[in-house]
Scaffold this active site. Sequence first.
Site, PDB file in Angstrom:
ATOM      1  N   ASP A  49       0.860  -1.187   0.000  1.00 24.55           N
ATOM      2  CA  ASP A  49       0.000   0.000   0.000  1.00 24.55           C
ATOM      3  C   ASP A  49       0.893   1.232   0.000  1.00 24.55           C
ATOM      4  O   ASP A  49       1.970   1.236   0.604  1.00 24.55           O
ATOM      5  CB  ASP A  49      -0.906   0.015   1.233  1.00 24.55           C
ATOM      6  CG  ASP A  49      -2.009  -1.038   1.165  1.00 24.55           C
ATOM      7  OD1 ASP A  49      -2.417  -1.401   0.046  1.00 24.55           O
ATOM      8  OD2 ASP A  49      -2.456  -1.488   2.233  1.00 24.55           O
ATOM      9  N   ASP A  53      -7.023  -1.629  -4.371  1.00 25.17           N
ATOM     10  CA  ASP A  53      -8.075  -1.226  -3.433  1.00 25.17           C
ATOM     11  C   ASP A  53      -9.069  -0.276  -4.104  1.00 25.17           C
ATOM     12  O   ASP A  53     -10.275  -0.348  -3.847  1.00 25.17           O
ATOM     13  CB  ASP A  53      -7.474  -0.562  -2.197  1.00 25.17           C
ATOM     14  CG  ASP A  53      -6.591  -1.504  -1.400  1.00 25.17           C
ATOM     15  OD1 ASP A  53      -6.848  -2.723  -1.409  1.00 25.17           O
ATOM     16  OD2 ASP A  53      -5.631  -1.010  -0.771  1.00 25.17           O
TER      17      ASP A  53
END
Length: 167
Positions: A125, A143
């Site tokens: 991330d 995401d």
Amino acid sequence: MGKITLWGRHSGAVALIALVGLILDQASKLWFLYGFDLGANGPVTIAPFLDFVLVWNRGISYGLFQQHSEIGRWILAGFTVVAAVFIWVWAAGTTRKITLLALSLLLAGAIGNGIDRLVFGAVVDFVHFHVGSFSWYVFNLADVWIVAGAVGLLYDWLTDRGPDAAK
């Protein structure tokens, strides 16, 4: 109950959209990891509300269900495979374009984060939104695809005007 279909009329489109989303996700992660070396050169402030920062997510969305053992990692990886197969079968049988797009995005996101879990043991991330003291979670393009796909499915469900709508 209808028969399970692995290839439908729009499966080629699903595969193409999912592949493009997957490539964009993986390319961005690889660039931030190895091209820019975000681990050594970050965090990077892009705007007063946006930073690029490297976070290894060993859980699922919002960092829930963090797994620090190999068994936990493989359970989440297995869940990803099952989810991807379910999404593919659902997409193979759909006739609605919004459902097709939403499921394609979900598939791209699931596979993208699944690859990270298999290769790195955690999801990469790197996008961090924040406003004042409020900090949103750190996320990646996979995401974004998952959230967009979920919103698309919700929109499809709320606007479905099938044969039963008049009842």
